[in-house]
Write a protein that holds these residues in place. Structure first.
Motif, short mmCIF file in Angstrom:
data_model
loop_
_atom_site.label_atom_id
_atom_site.label_comp_id
_atom_site.label_asym_id
_atom_site.label_seq_id
_atom_site.Cartn_x
_atom_site.Cartn_y
_atom_site.Cartn_z
N ASN A 37 0.89 -1.18 -0.03
CA ASN A 37 -0.05 -0.04 -0.01
C ASN A 37 0.90 1.36 0.11
OD1 ASN A 37 0.71 0.67 2.76
ND2 ASN A 37 -0.84 -0.75 3.32
N VAL A 38 0.18 2.28 -0.30
CA VAL A 38 0.94 3.67 -0.24
C VAL A 38 2.00 3.79 0.92
CG1 VAL A 38 0.85 6.27 -0.70
CG2 VAL A 38 -0.74 4.45 -1.95
N VAL A 47 9.87 9.38 0.62
CA VAL A 47 9.60 10.84 -0.14
C VAL A 47 8.19 11.41 0.43
CG1 VAL A 47 10.94 10.21 -2.05
CG2 VAL A 47 8.30 9.64 -1.82
N ALA A 48 7.97 12.28 0.17
CA ALA A 48 6.47 13.03 0.73
C ALA A 48 5.59 12.45 -0.35
CB ALA A 48 6.69 14.65 0.16
N GLN A 49 4.42 12.20 0.51
CA GLN A 49 3.14 11.84 0.02
C GLN A 49 2.75 12.26 -1.36
OE1 GLN A 49 -0.40 12.51 -0.28
NE2 GLN A 49 -0.70 10.51 -0.98
N PRO A 50 2.76 13.53 -1.47
CA PRO A 50 2.18 14.20 -2.87
C PRO A 50 3.13 13.48 -4.02
CG PRO A 50 2.01 15.90 -1.04
CD PRO A 50 2.85 14.65 -0.49
N MET A 52 4.96 10.86 -4.02
CA MET A 52 4.64 9.58 -4.28
C MET A 52 3.68 9.12 -4.93
SD MET A 52 5.63 6.34 -3.84
CE MET A 52 6.91 6.25 -2.32
N SER A 53 2.38 9.90 -4.54
CA SER A 53 1.30 9.66 -5.39
C SER A 53 1.39 10.06 -6.88
CB SER A 53 0.19 10.57 -4.79
OG SER A 53 -0.24 10.18 -3.50
N GLN A 54 2.26 10.93 -7.15
CA GLN A 54 2.24 11.59 -8.51
C GLN A 54 3.09 10.64 -9.46
OE1 GLN A 54 4.91 14.78 -9.07
NE2 GLN A 54 4.16 15.36 -11.02
N HIS A 55 3.92 9.99 -8.80
CA HIS A 55 4.89 8.96 -9.46
C HIS A 55 4.02 7.65 -9.74
CE1 HIS A 55 8.89 10.83 -9.58
NE2 HIS A 55 8.60 11.19 -8.24
#
Length: 101
Positions: A37-38, A47-50, A52-55
């Motif tokens: 999971n994330v 890394v920062a959550q935003p 990570m989400s972008q990648h």
């Protein structure tokens, strides 16, 4: 024949573009060990959550990753084994070259 070769090169270039950042290579490395999971990816990659989400989103849209929702959590997995093969081949070769020099 030339159109087929062009298509192969186009697909290869798209895959290299998706694999072109160290974070994405780390994500693939982590997911080779199984679905995560994330939160687990954030913990292991740092890394920062935003970011990570972008990648993850780029890798999902390209077809490299698959995902599923379980409650509030999103789980990611490898969807395209070609990405794993390419990643391992290139990273192994780079490691061998670095060890020699």
């Amino acid at each position: 024949m030339s159109d087929e070769i062009d298509e192969v090169f186009d697909k290869a270039a798209e895959l290299f573009a998706v694999l072109s950042t160290p974070i994405r290579l780390r994500i693939i490395s982590q997911l080779c060990q199984g679905e995560k999971n994330v939160g687990q990816l954030l913990e292991s990659i740092g890394v920062a959550q935003p970011n990570m989400s972008q990648h993850l989103n780029i890798m999902y849209r390209s077809g490299v990753l698959g995902k599923r929702r379980q409650g509030a959590q999103m789980f990611y997995r490898i969807a395209d084994e070609t990405a794993v093969v390419v990643c391992r081949a290139v990273c192994t070769q780079v490691a061998i070259e670095a060890d020699v020099n």
